[in-house]
Scaffold this active site. Structure first.
Site, PDB file in Angstrom:
ATOM      1  N   ILE A 179      48.690  51.376  19.301  1.00  0.00           N
ATOM      2  CA  ILE A 179      48.845  52.828  19.305  1.00  0.00           C
ATOM      3  C   ILE A 179      49.341  53.290  17.955  1.00  0.00           C
ATOM      4  O   ILE A 179      50.102  52.584  17.297  1.00  0.00           O
ATOM      5  CB  ILE A 179      49.807  53.283  20.436  1.00  0.00           C
ATOM      6  CG1 ILE A 179      49.914  54.800  20.490  1.00  0.00           C
ATOM      7  CG2 ILE A 179      51.181  52.644  20.265  1.00  0.00           C
ATOM      8  CD1 ILE A 179      50.638  55.307  21.725  1.00  0.00           C
ATOM      9  N   GLY A 208      58.985  60.332  17.667  1.00  0.00           N
ATOM     10  CA  GLY A 208      60.324  60.360  18.241  1.00  0.00           C
ATOM     11  C   GLY A 208      60.558  61.426  19.291  1.00  0.00           C
ATOM     12  O   GLY A 208      61.696  61.775  19.580  1.00  0.00           O
ATOM     13  N   GLY A 260      58.653  61.429  22.393  1.00  0.00           N
ATOM     14  CA  GLY A 260      58.127  61.022  23.690  1.00  0.00           C
ATOM     15  C   GLY A 260      56.620  61.081  23.819  1.00  0.00           C
ATOM     16  O   GLY A 260      56.076  60.723  24.866  1.00  0.00           O
ATOM     17  N   TYR A 261      55.952  61.503  22.761  1.00  0.00           N
ATOM     18  CA  TYR A 261      54.488  61.611  22.858  1.00  0.00           C
ATOM     19  C   TYR A 261      53.833  60.237  22.914  1.00  0.00           C
ATOM     20  O   TYR A 261      52.879  60.015  23.667  1.00  0.00           O
ATOM     21  CB  TYR A 261      53.944  62.434  21.678  1.00  0.00           C
ATOM     22  CG  TYR A 261      54.203  63.914  21.840  1.00  0.00           C
ATOM     23  CD1 TYR A 261      55.456  64.444  21.554  1.00  0.00           C
ATOM     24  CD2 TYR A 261      53.196  64.765  22.299  1.00  0.00           C
ATOM     25  CE1 TYR A 261      55.700  65.795  21.732  1.00  0.00           C
ATOM     26  CE2 TYR A 261      53.435  66.119  22.476  1.00  0.00           C
ATOM     27  CZ  TYR A 261      54.701  66.624  22.191  1.00  0.00           C
ATOM     28  OH  TYR A 261      54.938  67.961  22.377  1.00  0.00           O
ATOM     29  N   GLU A 263      61.694  50.151  14.869  1.00  0.00           N
ATOM     30  CA  GLU A 263      62.611  50.259  16.004  1.00  0.00           C
ATOM     31  C   GLU A 263      62.223  51.380  16.966  1.00  0.00           C
ATOM     32  O   GLU A 263      62.399  51.256  18.175  1.00  0.00           O
ATOM     33  CB  GLU A 263      64.042  50.491  15.499  1.00  0.00           C
ATOM     34  CG  GLU A 263      64.681  49.204  15.030  1.00  0.00           C
ATOM     35  CD  GLU A 263      65.775  49.457  14.004  1.00  0.00           C
ATOM     36  OE1 GLU A 263      66.397  50.537  14.093  1.00  0.00           O
ATOM     37  OE2 GLU A 263      65.994  48.582  13.148  1.00  0.00           O
ATOM     38  N   TYR A 317      58.184  51.375  23.642  1.00  0.00           N
ATOM     39  CA  TYR A 317      57.471  50.408  24.473  1.00  0.00           C
ATOM     40  C   TYR A 317      58.355  49.924  25.611  1.00  0.00           C
ATOM     41  O   TYR A 317      57.907  49.716  26.733  1.00  0.00           O
ATOM     42  CB  TYR A 317      57.002  49.214  23.635  1.00  0.00           C
ATOM     43  CG  TYR A 317      56.063  49.582  22.494  1.00  0.00           C
ATOM     44  CD1 TYR A 317      55.996  48.794  21.354  1.00  0.00           C
ATOM     45  CD2 TYR A 317      55.257  50.715  22.554  1.00  0.00           C
ATOM     46  CE1 TYR A 317      55.150  49.116  20.297  1.00  0.00           C
ATOM     47  CE2 TYR A 317      54.415  51.054  21.508  1.00  0.00           C
ATOM     48  CZ  TYR A 317      54.364  50.254  20.379  1.00  0.00           C
ATOM     49  OH  TYR A 317      53.540  50.587  19.343  1.00  0.00           O
ATOM     50  N   LYS A 335      60.614  51.664  27.047  1.00  0.00           N
ATOM     51  CA  LYS A 335      60.629  52.768  28.026  1.00  0.00           C
ATOM     52  C   LYS A 335      59.370  52.745  28.881  1.00  0.00           C
ATOM     53  O   LYS A 335      59.390  53.109  30.053  1.00  0.00           O
ATOM     54  CB  LYS A 335      60.686  54.120  27.311  1.00  0.00           C
ATOM     55  CG  LYS A 335      62.037  54.519  26.852  1.00  0.00           C
ATOM     56  CD  LYS A 335      62.181  56.048  26.808  1.00  0.00           C
ATOM     57  CE  LYS A 335      63.285  56.431  25.823  1.00  0.00           C
ATOM     58  NZ  LYS A 335      62.742  56.812  24.489  1.00  0.00           N
TER      59      LYS A 335
END
Lengths: 200, 188, 190
Positions: free
Chosen positions: B99, B108, B110-111, B141, B147, B149
């Site tokens: 991705i 950063g 959530g997309y 990081e 990932y 999540k």
């Protein structure tokens, strides 16, 4: 010619990897690579046998050159897994067999077999080869089901498939016509859990 | 049966249109930080036309074992990146996923996690796969957290695989198994 | 500095001979264990023609991508082609590459040939190609390979859980790695 190493492995024994070592080997035959250079003559000869042709193919019988047979043998497809069938007794090429995966996501493949050498019809060779390819399909390709179709009038083949574990699923009526008569095609299938029972 | 297969909370997955989308990819590919998070190969610049050809070539060559999507925002259908299942090993039911969000405005927030969740659902319920794998660079990081999540578990590190800016970094491998994903998503 | 790169005590490394070697490798591919040890791909026996084509493709790729070194392993005693070893997928800018080897006939295994070949390829990787680390992949069921690589200093780094489905069950794919500083240069030297 590929020579066969006869070992003492029985059909159920495990090899060094703790998995069966005889994936390509049955009781009467073993599966090997098709060899376009050495196998073409035999394949062309079988194609001249119109009874064989009618049992094996849907299109009209037609004799072919060895050169054409060689091209057939060279064909490869990523979802086609095709083998030569050779006897264990003397490594004789007697036919071909293959699995064509029609859907990986659904885990389905179609099986096709043809025994070109008449001497080996009706003696369990086809059943043996089919058992090997089913084991390959279920333990190496991890399929869920294997399908096949055949001429309903090909009683010898239908019996062989049933012995290998296939179940009759239906018929397409009048789908084949030979010598002025319509006949049915028969559809058969075997599911993984059914296959597992045959090897238990 | 859930037929909203390609839609998440923030984004949806869509087909790539090499003609229209190549320019976006070419622009993102100029961004050093983006490329270094994504790709281990030495950074190169290639013309837009070549980008389009490479996309088309890749789609054709990998058709049997890959599935490429672009990521578009639900809010305004903006093209923000791509997500791809590649190296699908059908007999084993295993695939790698890659991705990249080229549009920095969407980092950063959530997309990426949302896109990853959609593609995991696709992998497990449409492709019927057994596991999804990925590798991520030790210095990424933000991606590692995303990932995790989405359900990926760390499976190990290839030590000091990467040399960047004179420093060595690990390459981290992650995977999520079918039964883990089913449990996380309240199936059965 | 001048110790021979390609000469072992019982084996030596050469280029693969597409004409002569294809027939021998074709035979190996009819042994499902051999194929299952090496590859996740569904095992397929190959004809000599198919193996020859594979060699030709390997050569073309090696020329094109310049990130692979393929070798045949031959027995000194009779010049027999007994296996292959390769250093491949070299990532030049990071100084990393992968190794893989296979000994075709089970009777030729457990004789030290693999160990000699591995020693030569590691020396090639670290002292000639100047890599920083070498990786190897194997499968959970290949316990011999895991032991073999561990003896040469590799450590298990990654377990890709249940990534292989074979013979009715799932197995892990195991990635192992060896850094130059861990490489025992004189291990197994004659």
């Amino acid at each position: 010619m590929i020579t066969v190493q006869h070992t003492r492995n029985t059909l159920k024994s495990k090899g060094k990897l703790n998995m069966r070592a005889d994936l390509f080997r049955g009781a009467l035959v073993h599966l090997a690579a098709r060899n376009p250079d050495t196998d073409a003559e035999a394949v062309a000869r079988w194609e001249r046998d119109s009874e064989f042709h009618r049992l094996a193919h849907n299109d009209p019988a037609y004799p072919i050159l060895a050169k054409t047979a060689k091209q057939w043998l060279e064909e490869e497809s990523p979802n086609g897994f095709r083998f030569a069938i050779r006897t264990l007794a003397d490594d004789r090429l007697i036919g071909t067999i293959g699995l064509w995966v029609s859907s990986w996501t659904n885990g389905e493949a179609w099986a096709g077999i043809s025994i070109g050498e008449r001497d080996y019809w009706g003696n369990g060779y086809g059943t043996d080869a089919m058992k090997i390819i089913l084991r390959y399909g279920f333990t190496e390709l991890n399929l869920y089901r294997v399908s096949l179709d055949a001429l309903a009038s090909n009683a010898r083949a239908v019996r062989a498939y049933e012995k290998a574990g296939f179940v009759v699923e239906g018929y397409t009526r009048g789908a084949a016509k030979y010598d002025g008569q319509h006949g049915d095609e028969i559809y058969m299938g075997i599911l993984r859990e059914e296959w597992a029972k045959t090897t238990a | 049966m859930n037929n909203d297969l390609f839609t998440g909370q923030l984004v949806r997955l869509a087909a790539i249109n090499p003609e229209a989308d190549a320019a976006w990819f070419a622009r993102w590919d100029r961004d050093t930080e983006y490329i270094r998070l994504l790709d281990g190969a030495p950074f190169r610049l290639i013309p837009v036309k070549k980008v389009k050809e490479e996309i088309e070539k890749e789609i054709e060559e990998n058709a049997a074992n890959a599935c490429l999507f672009v990521v578009r925002t639900l809010a305004d259908d903006r093209l923000i990146g791509f997500v791809e299942l590649e190296g699908i090993r059908w007999p084993h039911g295993d695939t790698f996923v890659g991705i990249g969000l080229g549009d920095r405005d969407y980092w950063g927030k959530g997309y990426g996690t949302d896109a990853m969740k959609i593609v995991l659902r696709y992998a497990f319920t449409e492709l019927n796969l057994q596991r999804v794998s990925l590798d991520v660079f030790g210095y990424n990081e933000r991606a590692l957290r995303s990932y995790q999540k989405a359900g990926f578990v760390i499976e190990g590190r290839q030590r000091q695989l990467l040399l960047r800016n004179g420093q060595r970094f690990d390459c981290i491998y992650m995977g999520v198994l079918r039964n883990e994903w089913l449990a996380m998503n309240n199936f059965q | 500095m001048n110790e021979q790169l390609f000469e072992g005590e019982h084996i030596y490394l050469t280029a693969i001979d597409p004409d002569k070697d294809a027939e021998i490798e074709a035979k190996w591919t009819h042994d499902p264990e051999y194929l299952r040890l090496l590859s996740a791909d569904p095992v397929r026996p190959l004809s000599p023609g198919q193996v020859k084509k594979k060699y030709e493709d390997m050569d073309k790729d090696a020329e094109k991508y310049r990130n692979t070194f393929n070798f045949a392993i031959r027995a000194r005693a009779d010049d027999r082609f007994i296996g292959f070893i390769r250093l491949f997928d070299i990532y030049w800018t990071h100084g990393g590459g992968k190794v893989q080897l296979g000994i075709g006939d089970p009777n030729d295994r457990q004789r030290g040939y693999g160990r000699e070949a591995l020693r030569l390829i590691l020396r090639y990787a670290f002292d000639e190609v100047n890599l920083y680390r070498v990786s190897a992949m194997t499968f959970e069921y290949n316990t011999a390979a895991i032991r073999f690589l561990a003896q040469a200093g590799f450590t298990i780094e990654v377990r890709r859980r249940q990534a292989i489905n074979r013979d009715g069950r799932r197995w892990d794919v195991i990635l192992m790695g060896l850094l130059r500083e861990e490489w025992k240069r004189d291990e197994g030297a004659p």
